[in-house]
Structure formats: structure tokens, C-alpha cells
Design an enzyme around this catalytic site. Structure first.
Site, mmCIF file in Angstrom:
data_model
loop_
_atom_site.group_PDB
_atom_site.id
_atom_site.type_symbol
_atom_site.label_atom_id
_atom_site.label_comp_id
_atom_site.label_asym_id
_atom_site.label_seq_id
_atom_site.Cartn_x
_atom_site.Cartn_y
_atom_site.Cartn_z
ATOM 1 C CG ASP A 84 -1.945 1.971 0.443
ATOM 2 O OD1 ASP A 84 -2.837 2.833 0.539
ATOM 3 O OD2 ASP A 84 -1.570 1.337 1.519
ATOM 4 C CG ASP A 94 -4.899 5.720 1.442
ATOM 5 O OD1 ASP A 94 -5.649 4.962 1.833
ATOM 6 O OD2 ASP A 94 -3.782 5.742 1.758
ATOM 7 C CD GLU A 95 -5.665 0.440 2.206
ATOM 8 O OE1 GLU A 95 -4.959 -0.384 2.191
ATOM 9 O OE2 GLU A 95 -6.191 0.800 3.259
#
Length: 231
Positions: free
Chosen positions: A20, A115-116
Site C-alpha cells: 500500500d 494504491d493497494e
């Protein structure tokens, strides 16, 4: 304080990692503007209405996620802060680069958000997964300039918890990697205790809460689950 359970007890399944990016929108902006580093920075929503991303410095000022910009404008000015309009074209491009790098470390990847990303370590039993996390984090930082946290656990739930510990816990924050397969519950308390308080309040054992169970018995009552969730 001992709770009598272990976060590292391995169920009969392959472990996961959650990668992340830290403060993703702000970190993307800092890659291309060095003078934003070390200063309070917020990224604003469409029409510059609310704060949708905050640097650690902005968080330290008490700026909340989703807080209207007009409430923090003066506070930012008083602390040399910067407010930026969102640039979703940039964030999408940086996300694509990030996911490409993460995918180089495992053939099984699940993109969870912009973003993960989860990685599944099938066939990696003989590898040092903590070192894998360090190498991944270093490569992302070197190749595209984004800081990331890496959390490793026996399930996706525990990988998510490990990722939070990698970013917040004093023992892991500097390195940015937390592997719960190698860590006792006592070491990460009381930070992780907050994650377990809700089920404990209702008499549910934390070990049972995170133990993988058949989806048909997701509620743990011997009957077909109502919530469709199984740890």
C-alpha cells in the site's frame, strides 16, 4: 498483556502480502516537486472542495480526511503548507507503474485499489518473505520514488493489519515491512489491540475472528452465513 492467541499461527493456506502506497496522491506530487517534501501538503477533491489526501506533516496539524478546505486554509498558510488540485491522470499513471513493479515479485496479484495490491505467495515457502518485502519496497522507491508499506500475514485480513503496523508501529515504521508470520501478538500490542476490540466486546475470540472458515459458516453459528464474509 497476553491475549492467548498468536497472529503468526499459520493456517493451512498460502500467506498474503498487502502493498500500500503511503499518502498516495501526495507522494505522487512529491515525486515531481522536490520542494513539497517536509512540508504539510493536502490534495483537494474536484472543485478544490475537501482534503482527500494528506502528508504526514498535514496529519500532524490535525487536518482530517475529507475536511473542507476552507476550514484549513489559514492553518496551512501559517505552517508553510501547500494545497494542490487533484491530478488524476498523474495518479493513474503512477498507479500503473506501481502495480507493474509489484507484479514482478509474485505471479498472483490482486489489485485492490489505486494504491493497494495483494500478493499471494503460492510456492514461496522456502523464501524469506520479510526480505522479499524489503526488496519490493526498495525497488518501488528507487524506480518511481513512491514510499510503500508491506504487510504480510496468513490471510488477507492479517496482511491488512500487518500493513497498518508497518506504517504506524514503532518497531516497523522505519523499515516499512511487517511480517506477522514472524511476530508475536504481544509485540505489536497495544496498536493492534484496537483492531481486535470490536469482536472481543461481543465475546468473540480474536483467534476465531481471523481464522479462515468455510463461507457457508461465515457467522460461526453452524448455519449458512448471513454476511458472506469468512475471515
Amino acid at each position: 498483556m497476553a491475549l492467548g492467541f498468536s497472529l503468526s499461527s499459520a493456517p493451512a493456506q498460502t500467506p498474503f502480502a498487502l502493498v500500500d502506497a503511503n499518502n498516495f496522491y501526495v507522494s505522487c506530487e512529491r515525486v515531481f516537486d522536490y520542494w513539497l517534501r517536509g512540508r504539510p501538503v493536502v490534495v483537494l477533491s474536484n472543485n478544490d472542495g475537501c482534503c482527500v489526501a494528506r502528508s504526514e506533516e498535514a496529519k500532524a496539524l490535525g487536518i482530517r480526511m475529507g475536511q473542507p478546505f476552507f476550514e484549513v486554509r489559514v492553518l496551512l498558510e501559517q505552517n508553510r503548507g501547500v494545497a494542490l488540485s487533484s491530478n488524476y491522470t498523474l495518479y493513474a499513471d503512477m498507479s500503473r507503474r506501481l502495480m507493474t513493479i509489484i507484479g514482478q515479485f509474485s505471479p498472483e496479484q490482486e489489485i485492490y485499489s489505486i494504491d493497494e495490491s495483494f500478493r499471494r505467495f503460492a510456492g514461496f515457502g522456502h523464501w524469506d518473505l520479510t526480505q522479499q518485502g524489503r526488496e519490493l519496497r526498495a525497488r518501488v522507491l528507487k524506480w518511481i520514488g513512491l514510499p510503500v508499506g508491506v504487510g504480510i500475514g496468513a490471510t488477507k485480513t492479517l496482511a491488512k493489519l500487518a500493513n497498518r503496523l508497518a506504517k504506524k508501529h514503532a518497531d516497523f515504521r522505519a523499515e516499512g515491512v511487517c511480517n506477522l508470520l514472524e511476530v508475536s501478538a504481544e509485540r505489536v500490542l497495544p496498536v493492534s489491540l484496537r483492531e481486535f476490540q470490536r469482536p472481543v466486546r461481543y465475546g468473540v475470540s480474536p483467534a476465531y475472528w481471523v481464522k479462515p472458515r468455510p463461507r457457508a459458516d461465515a457467522d460461526g453459528d453452524g448455519q449458512p452465513g448471513k454476511n458472506g464474509w469468512s475471515g
